[in-house]
Design an enzyme around this catalytic site. Sequence first.
Site, PDB file in Angstrom:
ATOM      1  CG  ASP A 181      41.613 -58.997  46.331  1.00 34.87           C
ATOM      2  OD1 ASP A 181      41.396 -60.054  45.726  1.00 34.87           O
ATOM      3  OD2 ASP A 181      40.938 -57.957  46.166  1.00 34.87           O
ATOM      4  CG  ASP A 282      40.664 -61.359  41.427  1.00 33.29           C
ATOM      5  OD1 ASP A 282      39.935 -60.368  41.597  1.00 33.29           O
ATOM      6  OD2 ASP A 282      41.248 -61.607  40.341  1.00 33.29           O
ATOM      7  CD  GLU A 340      35.531 -60.990  41.371  1.00 28.81           C
ATOM      8  OE1 GLU A 340      35.128 -59.986  40.775  1.00 28.81           O
ATOM      9  OE2 GLU A 340      36.619 -61.529  41.103  1.00 28.81           O
ATOM     10  CG  HIS A 411      37.698 -52.971  42.992  1.00 27.37           C
ATOM     11  ND1 HIS A 411      37.072 -53.997  43.682  1.00 27.37           N
ATOM     12  CD2 HIS A 411      38.544 -53.569  42.119  1.00 27.37           C
ATOM     13  CE1 HIS A 411      37.523 -55.159  43.238  1.00 27.37           C
ATOM     14  NE2 HIS A 411      38.416 -54.934  42.293  1.00 27.37           N
ATOM     15  CG  ASP A 412      35.778 -55.094  39.959  1.00 27.33           C
ATOM     16  OD1 ASP A 412      36.766 -54.462  39.561  1.00 27.33           O
ATOM     17  OD2 ASP A 412      35.860 -56.227  40.466  1.00 27.33           O
TER      18      ASP A 412
HETATM   19  C1  GLC Z   1      38.323 -59.268  39.641  1.00 29.87           C
HETATM   20  C2  GLC Z   1      38.713 -57.948  40.246  1.00 29.87           C
HETATM   21  C3  GLC Z   1      38.911 -56.970  39.135  1.00 29.87           C
HETATM   22  C4  GLC Z   1      40.038 -57.458  38.261  1.00 29.87           C
HETATM   23  C5  GLC Z   1      39.790 -58.874  37.773  1.00 29.87           C
HETATM   24  C6  GLC Z   1      41.061 -59.498  37.285  1.00 29.87           C
HETATM   25  O1  GLC Z   1      37.117 -59.204  38.976  1.00 29.87           O
HETATM   26  O2  GLC Z   1      37.773 -57.550  41.191  1.00 29.87           O
HETATM   27  O3  GLC Z   1      39.188 -55.684  39.622  1.00 29.87           O
HETATM   28  O4  GLC Z   1      40.198 -56.608  37.161  1.00 29.87           O
HETATM   29  O5  GLC Z   1      39.323 -59.729  38.792  1.00 29.87           O
HETATM   30  O6  GLC Z   1      41.920 -59.791  38.342  1.00 29.87           O
END
Ligand code: GLC
Length: 641
Positions: A181, A282, A340, A411-412
């Site tokens: 990640d 991310d 992402e 996980h979100d």
């Molecule tokens: C992304 C991650 C999340 C995190 C955010 C800030 O959305 O998946 O878990 O809180 O970025 O890094």
Amino acid sequence: MRLTLRSTLADVWASPVGADVLSTLLRQLGLGTAWVTNPVVRRLRLSQIKALAGSRVGPGFFDAILRLLNTEAPPPNADPATTAPDPWWKRAVFYQIYPRSFKDSNDDGIGDLGGIIEKLDYLRDLGVDALWLSPVYDSPGDDFGYDVRDYRAILAEFGTMEDFDRLLAGVHDRGMRLIMDLVVNHTSDEHAWFQAALRDPAGPYGDYYFFRPGGPEAPPNNWTSMFSGPAWRYLPERGDWALHLFSSKQMDLNWDNPAVRDEVIDLVRWWLDKGVDGFRLDVINFISKQPGLPAGDETIGALIGYRGAENYFYGPHLHEYLRQLRTEGFDPYGAFSVGETPGIGRRMSSLLTAPERAELDMVFNFDHWETPGKVRFDDYRYDLNYLKAYLVDWMTHYPPSCWMSLFYDTHDTPRWISKVEPSGAHRRELATLLAVIQLTLRGTPFLYQGQELGMANQRFTSIDDLRDIESLRLYRELLDAGKPPAEAFARVLAGTRDHARTPVQWTAGPHAGFSQAEPWIRGDGDEATGWNAQDEAADPDSVLSFYTAMIALRRAHRALTDGEVRFVGTTRRDYLGYLRTCEDETVFVECNLSAHPVRRERRPGAFTLLASNYPTVALDGRLRPYEAAVYRVVTVRPERL
Ligand code: GLC
Ligand code: CA
């Protein structure tokens, strides 16, 4: 074409960014995109819409939208030779690990690298090809690893760099791959760069972040953080402010500074030198901010739940920075990248992933996560007909050279089976229906830990059960706004990311076999009723056995990975059917998206059953609740469909 207030809605719709932005706004308003195609509406100029809207939208609304629409999208590369024609990741099934909750090997209640190593055979037996590891870097843990203190060190709670090397070797020995990640929109405030910038504003790190002058009374602009409150933190040490789109310990890096981009490329190469196979990037679409950091529009802010996003979710240098990262970081290693990209729609996704543009291999698009007009913290039942509409749209219109990711849980977000059936009804059938859809469509599936077990939302009973900063901050914000505690908790409970972060249910034993010690976050005892890996491995009808069989089926049938997609019965509510076809094979999939019986579609010839999520299959009659079946078409007569 440069868009101005004189442009018509048709002009806006013709631009990829314009069409995505319009679709997103309409979806958030709970409206469809149908009326954009109405001939009268299409001829409206933005200036006329502005006059019609009057004071219902903020004064900066149209400026903000136009700025976004005129964001430059660089032309494609002349030379499309940058990606292999048949890259490994197009046929792979990925599995996401959230290390803190996966498996604890030293009984301190926290999952770790040793725990992942213990379970590598389990993952191989499940049949997954690649693992995505949520952050394992050294971090103070404000956002559980998404706040990195040192990109080249392993968090002590998770183990050592030697453990990491053992893990990577163990993954490769089993013929699997590993991606990390990459969290580089921001660093922890405890990162050496931020600390140096605090000590020495005029020094070499002084421009690594977004520092803006101003006294403690008021932040430099009105942007809000994703985790409640202003996106700015006052720094008494320097007498100014720093930007944080997430928690006040996650400081946004200034990618406009070439030194920052070089640092990121260096650390990417450092991990690729070690042998990792790529990265999940991310919130990577947030890295380029609109110069001058203009105020966020109130109307847009109210629609999406936070202010300022139109100034950074698709910033002016996004494409340029991604291309640099790819050419200098990823390409020399042939490494894989999946970004992402919250808020990015289908057309913008294709601008980010077209191979000839050499930016990202794939993105995670989130348009399917909530039904129109809803946000994650609303308590509502997800309608799978909306998932169908999303899939039909993408499978039909995403350019053939682009490749999409297929995912539900991460996980979100709360667990998808609970979003659809909060009561837990039809749990097994629903979990396996989702498996069929994900593993028989075109794209790369990403499973999230526990999804293969049918893990569901947790019966948390109080705010003390929760650990996630987003939930805790939202709860506080709601109380501060005068909400009664029960109401505030109910809202947090509907959307908390902690539903997906409880320990993986390995056995029916103490702490679900995750640890001998009290885990850092508690599950609700669901493992006791058979919902655990050990019991499910022994049961041929379990969700785990079904996932294992479906992954093997996908591997065995080229039509499922490479085949064209053709939908049937698209207009029928609660029914999803499609054909996957490659040269020598056609596979037919049909699904009931509801808890009541639905009629089967006529079938295109003779069939053999390849998989079903019911123990017995009647070829005639109706599809039972959430029934899904996969057939090989023996004599093809597709014209009958
Ligand atoms: C992304 C991650 C999340 C995190 C955010 C800030 O959305 O998946 O878990 O809180 O970025 O890094
Ligand atoms: Ca541990």
